[in-house]
Design a protein around this motif. Structure first.
Motif, PDB file in Angstrom:
ATOM      1  N   MET A   1     -24.210 -94.109 -18.532  1.00 41.36           N
ATOM      2  CA  MET A   1     -23.817 -94.172 -19.931  1.00 41.36           C
ATOM      3  C   MET A   1     -23.005 -95.438 -20.210  1.00 41.36           C
ATOM      4  SD  MET A   1     -23.895 -92.642 -22.776  1.00 41.36           S
ATOM      5  CE  MET A   1     -23.058 -92.489 -24.289  1.00 41.36           C
ATOM      6  N   TRP A   2     -22.029 -95.724 -19.305  1.00 38.53           N
ATOM      7  CA  TRP A   2     -21.197 -96.915 -19.519  1.00 38.53           C
ATOM      8  C   TRP A   2     -22.018 -98.190 -19.426  1.00 38.53           C
ATOM      9  CZ3 TRP A   2     -16.893 -96.705 -21.908  1.00 38.53           C
ATOM     10  CH2 TRP A   2     -16.088 -95.584 -21.842  1.00 38.53           C
ATOM     11  N   GLN A   3     -23.022 -98.164 -18.576  1.00 45.16           N
ATOM     12  CA  GLN A   3     -23.879 -99.337 -18.469  1.00 45.16           C
ATOM     13  C   GLN A   3     -24.614 -99.583 -19.782  1.00 45.16           C
ATOM     14  OE1 GLN A   3     -26.321 -98.529 -15.065  1.00 45.16           O
ATOM     15  NE2 GLN A   3     -25.029 -99.785 -13.721  1.00 45.16           N
ATOM     16  N   LEU A   4     -25.074 -98.531 -20.417  1.00 47.64           N
ATOM     17  CA  LEU A   4     -25.773 -98.656 -21.695  1.00 47.64           C
ATOM     18  C   LEU A   4     -24.837 -99.190 -22.771  1.00 47.64           C
ATOM     19  CD1 LEU A   4     -28.363 -98.211 -23.269  1.00 47.64           C
ATOM     20  CD2 LEU A   4     -27.624 -95.871 -23.711  1.00 47.64           C
ATOM     21  N   ILE A   5     -23.583 -98.732 -22.787  1.00 43.99           N
ATOM     22  CA  ILE A   5     -22.595 -99.218 -23.751  1.00 43.99           C
ATOM     23  C   ILE A   5     -22.276-100.682 -23.471  1.00 43.99           C
ATOM     24  CG2 ILE A   5     -20.209 -98.993 -24.522  1.00 43.99           C
ATOM     25  CD1 ILE A   5     -20.514 -95.959 -24.101  1.00 43.99           C
ATOM     26  N   ASN A   6     -22.090-101.057 -22.204  1.00 44.96           N
ATOM     27  CA  ASN A   6     -21.822-102.451 -21.844  1.00 44.96           C
ATOM     28  C   ASN A   6     -22.973-103.365 -22.260  1.00 44.96           C
ATOM     29  OD1 ASN A   6     -19.320-101.907 -20.765  1.00 44.96           O
ATOM     30  ND2 ASN A   6     -20.073-101.684 -18.673  1.00 44.96           N
ATOM     31  N   VAL A   7     -24.204-102.941 -22.053  1.00 46.01           N
ATOM     32  CA  VAL A   7     -25.374-103.731 -22.447  1.00 46.01           C
ATOM     33  C   VAL A   7     -25.416-103.881 -23.957  1.00 46.01           C
ATOM     34  CG1 VAL A   7     -27.908-103.752 -22.491  1.00 46.01           C
ATOM     35  CG2 VAL A   7     -26.698-103.171 -20.382  1.00 46.01           C
ATOM     36  N   ALA A   8     -25.107-102.822 -24.681  1.00 47.64           N
ATOM     37  CA  ALA A   8     -25.119-102.869 -26.139  1.00 47.64           C
ATOM     38  C   ALA A   8     -24.035-103.815 -26.660  1.00 47.64           C
ATOM     39  CB  ALA A   8     -24.934-101.472 -26.717  1.00 47.64           C
ATOM     40  N   VAL A   9     -22.844-103.741 -26.092  1.00 44.16           N
ATOM     41  CA  VAL A   9     -21.747-104.621 -26.503  1.00 44.16           C
ATOM     42  C   VAL A   9     -22.088-106.072 -26.173  1.00 44.16           C
ATOM     43  CG1 VAL A   9     -19.344-105.241 -26.037  1.00 44.16           C
ATOM     44  CG2 VAL A   9     -19.973-102.847 -26.384  1.00 44.16           C
ATOM     45  N   LEU A  10     -22.643-106.314 -25.007  1.00 46.32           N
ATOM     46  CA  LEU A  10     -23.034-107.655 -24.606  1.00 46.32           C
ATOM     47  C   LEU A  10     -24.110-108.204 -25.543  1.00 46.32           C
ATOM     48  CD1 LEU A  10     -22.711-109.937 -22.563  1.00 46.32           C
ATOM     49  CD2 LEU A  10     -24.453-108.825 -21.164  1.00 46.32           C
ATOM     50  N   ALA A  11     -25.064-107.398 -25.915  1.00 44.23           N
ATOM     51  CA  ALA A  11     -26.123-107.826 -26.840  1.00 44.23           C
ATOM     52  C   ALA A  11     -25.528-108.175 -28.199  1.00 44.23           C
ATOM     53  CB  ALA A  11     -27.178-106.726 -26.971  1.00 44.23           C
ATOM     54  N   LEU A  12     -24.582-107.385 -28.679  1.00 42.55           N
ATOM     55  CA  LEU A  12     -23.936-107.681 -29.960  1.00 42.55           C
ATOM     56  C   LEU A  12     -23.158-108.993 -29.892  1.00 42.55           C
ATOM     57  CD1 LEU A  12     -22.702-104.158 -31.098  1.00 42.55           C
ATOM     58  CD2 LEU A  12     -24.488-105.558 -32.129  1.00 42.55           C
ATOM     59  N   LEU A  13     -22.463-109.222 -28.796  1.00 45.64           N
ATOM     60  CA  LEU A  13     -21.707-110.469 -28.629  1.00 45.64           C
ATOM     61  C   LEU A  13     -22.629-111.684 -28.590  1.00 45.64           C
ATOM     62  CD1 LEU A  13     -18.976-109.412 -26.049  1.00 45.64           C
ATOM     63  CD2 LEU A  13     -18.678-109.906 -28.476  1.00 45.64           C
ATOM     64  N   ILE A  14     -23.746-111.560 -27.909  1.00 45.57           N
ATOM     65  CA  ILE A  14     -24.705-112.659 -27.808  1.00 45.57           C
ATOM     66  C   ILE A  14     -25.321-112.946 -29.176  1.00 45.57           C
ATOM     67  CG2 ILE A  14     -26.947-113.325 -26.847  1.00 45.57           C
ATOM     68  CD1 ILE A  14     -26.085-111.933 -24.257  1.00 45.57           C
ATOM     69  N   LEU A  15     -25.641-111.910 -29.923  1.00 48.00           N
ATOM     70  CA  LEU A  15     -26.240-112.100 -31.245  1.00 48.00           C
ATOM     71  C   LEU A  15     -25.238-112.652 -32.251  1.00 48.00           C
ATOM     72  CD1 LEU A  15     -28.452-108.895 -31.504  1.00 48.00           C
ATOM     73  CD2 LEU A  15     -29.197-111.246 -31.062  1.00 48.00           C
ATOM     74  N   ALA A  16     -23.966-112.318 -32.114  1.00 57.65           N
ATOM     75  CA  ALA A  16     -22.948-112.761 -33.061  1.00 57.65           C
ATOM     76  C   ALA A  16     -22.421-114.154 -32.735  1.00 57.65           C
ATOM     77  CB  ALA A  16     -21.792-111.766 -33.093  1.00 57.65           C
ATOM     78  N   ALA A  17     -22.626-114.657 -31.516  1.00 56.69           N
ATOM     79  CA  ALA A  17     -22.073-115.953 -31.103  1.00 56.69           C
ATOM     80  C   ALA A  17     -22.565-117.122 -31.949  1.00 56.69           C
ATOM     81  CB  ALA A  17     -22.351-116.190 -29.621  1.00 56.69           C
ATOM     82  N   PRO A  18     -23.860-117.268 -32.249  1.00 58.69           N
ATOM     83  CA  PRO A  18     -24.282-118.412 -33.069  1.00 58.69           C
ATOM     84  C   PRO A  18     -23.662-118.412 -34.463  1.00 58.69           C
ATOM     85  CG  PRO A  18     -26.175-117.465 -31.944  1.00 58.69           C
ATOM     86  CD  PRO A  18     -25.002-116.534 -31.720  1.00 58.69           C
ATOM     87  N   ALA A  19     -23.511-117.252 -35.079  1.00 62.40           N
ATOM     88  CA  ALA A  19     -22.901-117.180 -36.406  1.00 62.40           C
ATOM     89  C   ALA A  19     -21.440-117.592 -36.345  1.00 62.40           C
ATOM     90  CB  ALA A  19     -23.040-115.766 -36.966  1.00 62.40           C
ATOM     91  N   LYS A  20     -20.740-117.213 -35.305  1.00 61.38           N
ATOM     92  CA  LYS A  20     -19.340-117.578 -35.147  1.00 61.38           C
ATOM     93  C   LYS A  20     -19.212-119.076 -34.892  1.00 61.38           C
ATOM     94  CE  LYS A  20     -14.998-116.438 -33.526  1.00 61.38           C
ATOM     95  NZ  LYS A  20     -14.027-116.382 -34.537  1.00 61.38           N
TER      96      LYS A  20
END
Length: 109
Positions: free
Chosen positions: A1-20
């Protein structure tokens, strides 16, 4: 479960980085609203920068704003009155000076 949450958070960070990154301001640029136009004695928008002085057998020449000038030449509507070792005097009273050499020791007066 934690791995799935970590992957989801990492994906959000990667997607938000160019906008930032796109919203970051260039630190070498002046602050917003600040102008960089220099006015000279005659009121024109071009400032005069003494780049170099050349001492030769035919006399001294000055490189001002990356252009070569001799004593007596006209620059921004005024004549170059004197070219010395470290300065240029204009007929309208302006004085252009070179920066002191970094290697010269400080002289006490």
């Amino acid at each position: 479960m934690w791995q799935l949450i970590n992957v989801a958070v990492l994906a959000l960070l990667i997607l938000a980085a160019p906008a930032k990154a796109a919203s970051l301001r260039d630190p070498t640029m002046p602050p917003v609203g600040m102008t960089s136009v220099n006015t000279t004695h005659s009121g024109t928008a071009e400032s005069l920068v003494l780049n170099s002085i050349i001492q030769g057998a035919t006399g001294a020449k000055a490189i001002i704003n990356n252009q070569l000038y001799r004593q007596g030449a006209r620059l921004q509507g005024t004549a170059i009155r004197y070219i010395g070792a470290n300065e240029v005097l204009l007929a309208d009273g302006r004085r252009l000076q070179l920066f002191k050499k970094i290697t010269e020791p400080n002289k006490k007066r």
